[in-house]
Design a protein around this motif. Structure first.
Motif, PDB file in Angstrom:
ATOM      1  N   GLY A 100       0.817  -1.206   0.000  1.00 40.80           N
ATOM      2  CA  GLY A 100       0.000   0.000   0.000  1.00 40.80           C
ATOM      3  C   GLY A 100       0.853   1.260   0.000  1.00 40.80           C
ATOM      4  N   PHE A 101       1.938   1.247   0.785  1.00 41.07           N
ATOM      5  CA  PHE A 101       2.796   2.428   0.826  1.00 41.07           C
ATOM      6  C   PHE A 101       3.515   2.634  -0.506  1.00 41.07           C
ATOM      7  N   GLY A 117       0.983   3.961  -3.035  1.00 39.71           N
ATOM      8  CA  GLY A 117       0.717   5.366  -2.780  1.00 39.71           C
ATOM      9  C   GLY A 117       1.931   6.237  -3.082  1.00 39.71           C
ATOM     10  N   GLY A 118       3.094   5.777  -2.609  1.00 39.02           N
ATOM     11  CA  GLY A 118       4.328   6.542  -2.822  1.00 39.02           C
ATOM     12  C   GLY A 118       4.667   6.695  -4.285  1.00 39.02           C
ATOM     13  N   ALA A 159      -6.704   1.241  -5.380  1.00 32.47           N
ATOM     14  CA  ALA A 159      -7.153   0.701  -4.096  1.00 32.47           C
ATOM     15  C   ALA A 159      -7.538  -0.770  -4.236  1.00 32.47           C
ATOM     16  N   TYR A 199      -4.558  -2.913  -4.314  1.00 32.50           N
ATOM     17  CA  TYR A 199      -3.993  -3.059  -2.966  1.00 32.50           C
ATOM     18  C   TYR A 199      -4.719  -4.172  -2.202  1.00 32.50           C
ATOM     19  N   VAL A 200      -6.027  -4.232  -2.379  1.00 28.31           N
ATOM     20  CA  VAL A 200      -6.796  -5.312  -1.745  1.00 28.31           C
ATOM     21  C   VAL A 200      -6.285  -6.670  -2.225  1.00 28.31           C
ATOM     22  N   PRO A 217      -4.594   2.408  -0.046  1.00 30.38           N
ATOM     23  CA  PRO A 217      -3.183   2.757   0.079  1.00 30.38           C
ATOM     24  C   PRO A 217      -3.096   4.161   0.693  1.00 30.38           C
ATOM     25  N   ILE A 226      -1.261   7.075   0.935  1.00 29.85           N
ATOM     26  CA  ILE A 226      -1.203   8.414   0.347  1.00 29.85           C
ATOM     27  C   ILE A 226      -2.338   8.620  -0.659  1.00 29.85           C
TER      28      ILE A 226
END
Lengths: 314, 641
Positions: free
Chosen positions: A250-251, A254-255, A292, A295-296, B138, B140
């Motif tokens: 997830g990080f 997102g990152g 998202a 990520y799941v 996630p 961010i």
């Protein structure tokens, strides 16, 4: 085992449903009138009313959601007004690039994080341990977007080893080698924080495991120290580390937003930043939803991997 | 194992407990972080008072000056604005935004956690499902989505970062609150008629506060980093306002021509976040020692040996010959003498019981024999342990490994924790075979299956692929015995192997051990606190007290006619069926602490026959009868007494 995976797959449904509600609600909660936002403040009331009808905004919220969900399930995420093309096309066109970047980072982070954490735990209080602990501290304190810039200055400008941006060379590009050259810097930059987090947790859980009775049993039956650490201790430590790798997915996803911006990587993250600046909310909605959902899936994979390692969870 | 006081408690007893702040400073890295953080904070506080140019004053003639230029210590940006001034003002904003986001997240998150943990039931369920959903995004990405909805801007970025951090607080606080609200003091408050808010904020909150502080100190650096990130993307601070992130973002365009414009603010973010993380780690270690990562030492492959003098070795035919074995635990400044000079000899095939109360050093003795006592804190400080005539305390690690599970095998107390939970029992037995025999994997598995039959495990073939948690306690202990037998050992050291089992299962396992040791001719050293077990199994018995053997002799003789007053008392404690009137007094008093052993006889304080002479000096293990020794100047039995 298979029953567990099936159960876990079924458990994804409410999560995905919840995600869709939140993403839908985000757009529904936007202050002000979306039609006016799209058409601008000089739009005629007739035009606003017509767009509202076209978007289905004159309906009740639950009804709007159902319509939206129905369209979504048919692969229709609406139309991006800034790009003037279907959102789904744009999002899935870019999804591969993000997945390659995030996947490469996660693999790098897992390998270096595990190796660093084990090395530190085995030589607890020694120099390896101190160096790893210090690097971990630097890793979690470094802004990745800044580190990316430093890398570009060093490896692209000064040394000219690697290309500064993009996914493939514009002229004569393509092929896996070209991809790897372009991928190297962004993937490493994105992996730094995740590597630090995984290394720190691996160290802690290795130290925890090495104190257990079954490690003493392994030593008492004459297993070599290498076997004790890499077979007995590592396997047990992995049970605690795998969920953290899942969270790091997830990080990393997102990152990727920062890294794609810094290295102009043609993925969803960079698209999202642009879409937010142009207030292209349907594009934001589609992008957020797809990342998202992936990520799941990453978390599902982590769960399954954990179950494979640990028979007690089956 | 000996029971050891926690190091922290030991320190407390020694003299005033150091304050939390002193502890924080004792950690060198945290202290350095604190100094750096204070420097940055002071600088940020006094920034408006410093003689700096206006951070927003443009001066096109002075654009893109390098650091060190006259009048502009850090140079200027593309509009000729002074970078030092912008950096300091930007730092103020970044710190303020990061702190505010942390406070909001802590406030809302803790509130959710408190209510959820305190209320439990449906409220808890609903709130936690909501938190789970937020965490399903996630990190961010969710912040981005929120900024997309609210529109770019510093305040909105702040809200977004605060919201995505709420789950960390909510989860941590809920966990603690859940535990607390089942505690007695909360029940008492409830019964006294206090209202829910009064209990929650008056009784529960104060106990939860340290956890909130710890979570804040470990997340604030992260939040500063993330708000800077949103500004970097152009979604946070909007011009002319600038925080560190937006300075970095604007400077990025000039990366190739004027790198200092982006490098300097990035360095500041790094320094700020690093110092906060250093302090945060320190705060966490001080306030919440449970979370202290890897602070406890993991034991190495073999116990450290530091002997001053090695007793002379004579060649004997004994399987095991122990002389003057001493093992200590060093914790802080304290030294716990767990084993204080044990002599013991086992002939081939002989079964000897080692008996004593918990904490008397019998398990440490057993583990010391093949250096399985964890170092740190354990060290073997004296004596020699001959296995087949060779001193294993002087052996190299690979020689030791050859002995372990080869000539000498162990069976431990709790088979659930001593078997590896992630390998099948078959794998674990086969591994013991392959650790000492050069055989193929298949051959080792075949032998492992035979061993399972040997320890009478029903349907052994099916059990071969079972995991330890799928078996009963008795079956698990049989697996442990099978593992110990894998290489036909000459000595089996069994450390309370039946203590964790049901009484009926105990009897079966004991019977099995006796049959197997008879069939194989293995000697057994059986550590137990149970005289009943000793009389079942052992030829001889040694009684331990405060780290030393106080009596040793043939089992039947010792049981019938104990020579040492301690042995007498121990035997009196054993209940006998059909004698309900028998007094089952526990022995009065407590054994001496292993770090403060008395001069003279260690049992003197509890002994009914104590005399002045008992406390005068060291008492040797004396011959009281043929094949019987006791460490007592007035033995109760034997020819001498």
């Amino acid at each position: 085992m298979w029953a567990y995976i099936l159960k876990r797959l079924l458990m994804m449904i409410p999560i995905l449903f919840g995600l869709s509600v939140i993403v839908f609600a985000m757009m529904a909660l936007i202050p002000g009138d979306p039609a006016t936002a799209i058409l601008g403040s000089y739009a005629t009331p007739e035009n606003v009313a017509r767009l509202n009808r076209q978007l289905g905004l004159d309906q009740s919220l639950p009804r709007q959601y159902l319509t939206w969900l129905g369209n979504l399930l048919q692969g229709d995420m609406g139309r991006s007004y800034s790009l003037n093309r279907p959102v789904a096309e744009e999002v899935f066109g870019r999804f591969g690039a993000t997945l390659i970047l995030a996947g490469a980072s996660l693999i790098l982070a897992s390998i270096f994080g595990l190796v660093g954490g084990i090395a530190a735990a085995v030589r607890q209080f020694g120099w390896t341990d101190r160096i790893v602990t210090f690097l971990v501290l630097i890793g979690i304190s470094t802004p990745s977007f800044w580190l990316g810039l430093l890398f570009i200055m060093l490896f692209a400008v000064q040394l000219q080893w690697l290309p500064a941006s993009g996914m493939y060379a514009i002229y004569g590009g393509g092929g896996p080698l070209d991809l790897v050259r372009h991928l190297a810097m962004p993937a490493v930059t994105l992996a730094i924080v995740a590597t630090a987090v995984i290394a720190r947790l691996t160290r802690t859980s290795m130290l925890e495991v090495l104190r257990q009775d079954y490690i003493r049993t392994a030593r008492a039956k004459g297993v070599s120290e290498r076997g004790v650490i890499y077979r007995h201790a590592f396997k047990a430590a992995l049970v605690a580390v795998i969920p953290v790798i899942g969270i790091q997915a997830g990080f990393v996803l997102g990152g990727a937003v920062y890294i794609e911006t810094v290295f102009q990587w043609p993925g969803i993250g960079r698209m999202l930043v642009q879409a937010i600046s142009t207030r292209d909310l349907l594009l934001v909605q589609g992008g957020v939803l797809v990342v998202a959902a992936s990520y799941v899936v990453f978390n599902l994979l982590a769960d399954v991997a954990q179950t494979i390692v640990d028979p007690r969870l089956r | 194992m000996v029971s050891l006081a926690l190091p922290g408690r030991a320190r407390k007893a020694r003299g005033g407990r150091p304050s939390s702040f002193q502890l924080l400073l004792a950690n060198r890295l945290s202290a350095a972080g604190l100094v750096m953080l204070l420097a940055i904070l002071v600088l940020a506080l006094v920034t408006p008072l410093l003689p700096l140019p206006d951070p927003n004053a443009t001066e096109p003639a002075q654009r893109l000056l390098r650091p060190g230029a006259e009048g502009h210590l850090l140079g200027t940006d593309e509009l000729g604005r002074d970078l030092l001034s912008r950096l300091l003002f930007g730092t103020r904003i970044s710190i303020l935004v990061g702190l505010s986001a942390t406070l909001i997240a802590a406030l809302v998150g803790s509130l959710i956690g408190l209510i959820s943990g305190y209320a439990g039931g449906r409220i808890d369920g609903v709130l936690m499902r909501g938190i789970d959903l937020v965490m399903a995004f996630p990190y961010i990405l969710l912040a981005l989505g929120i900024v997309a909805v609210l529109g770019p801007g510093l305040l909105n970025a702040l809200y977004a970062i605060a919201i995505v951090n709420i789950p960390f607080f909510a989860r941590n606080i809920r966990g603690i609150t859940l535990g607390l609200s089942r505690r007695e003091f909360v029940d008492a408050a409830r019964l006294s008629g206090a209202s829910h808010p009064v209990i929650l904020f008056g009784d529960v909150l104060p106990s939860v506060l340290p956890v909130i502080v710890v979570t804040m100190s470990t997340t604030v650096g992260w939040m500063i980093l993330e708000t800077a990130g949103l500004s970097f993307l152009g979604l946070g601070a909007q011009p002319p306002q600038a925080d560190l992130g937006s300075m970095l973002g604007e400077g990025r365009k000039l990366l190739f021509t004027a790198p200092h414009v982006s490098v300097i603010p990035g360095l500041m973010i790094f320094a700020l976040v690093m110092s906060i993380n250093l302090v945060g780690d320190g705060v966490r270690d001080v306030l919440d020692p449970r979370l202290k990562s890897g602070a406890l030492a993991a034991p190495g492959a073999a116990t450290a040996v530091k002997r001053e003098a090695v007793p002379l070795a004579e060649s004997t035919k004994a399987v095991l010959d122990v002389t003057g074995l001493k093992t200590e635990f060093r914790i802080g400044e304290r030294v716990y003498k767990a084993v204080g000079g044990v002599d013991l000899t086992l002939k081939p095939g002989e079964r000897v019981g080692l008996v004593g109360e918990s904490g008397c050093g019998k398990s440490v003795t057993a583990l010391s024999l093949l250096r399985l006592v964890p170092t740190p804190p354990g060290t073997i400080t004296g004596g020699r342990v001959l296995v087949e005539g060779r001193d294993q305390l002087a052996a190299r690690e690979d020689e030791l490994r050859g002995l372990r599970g080869g000539k000498v095998a162990y069976v431990f107390q709790d088979p659930l924790t001593t078997l590896h939970p992630l390998f099948t029992v078959g794998q674990q037995i086969a591994e013991a075979v392959r650790a000492h025999q050069k055989v193929s994997k298949r051959e080792a598995e075949k032998q492992a299956l035979k061993l399972l039959h040997k320890v009478q495990i029903p349907s052994a073939k099916a059990r071969f692929n079972a995991y330890p948690h799928e078996m009963s306690g008795g079956m698990r202990q049989r697996v442990c015995i099978a593992m110990a037998l894998a290489n036909a050992p000459e000595l089996i050291i069994a450390d309370e192997p039946t203590t964790a089992l049901d009484v009926t299962v105990q009897a079966q396992v004991l019977k099995l051990m006796r049959e197997l040791s008879e069939a194989q001719g293995s000697a057994v050293l059986f550590i137990t606190h149970d005289f009943g077990v000793v009389s079942e199994l052992c030829d001889r018995v040694a009684v331990m007290y405060a780290g030393r053997i106080v009596e040793i002799g043939r089992t039947r003789e010792v049981l019938k006619d104990p020579a040492h007053p301690y042995t007498r008392k121990l035997i009196d404690c054993v209940p006998i069926l059909g004698q309900p009137e028998r007094r089952l007094d526990a022995i009065e008093g407590l054994p001496p602490a292993a770090d403060r052993l008395p001069h003279g006889c260690a049992f003197a304080d509890r002994c009914p026959h104590v005399e002045l002479a008992c406390r005068e000096g060291d008492i040797a293990l004396m011959q009281v009868a043929e094949s019987r020794k006791a460490r007592c100047i007035k033995p109760l039995a034997g020819e001498v007494g």
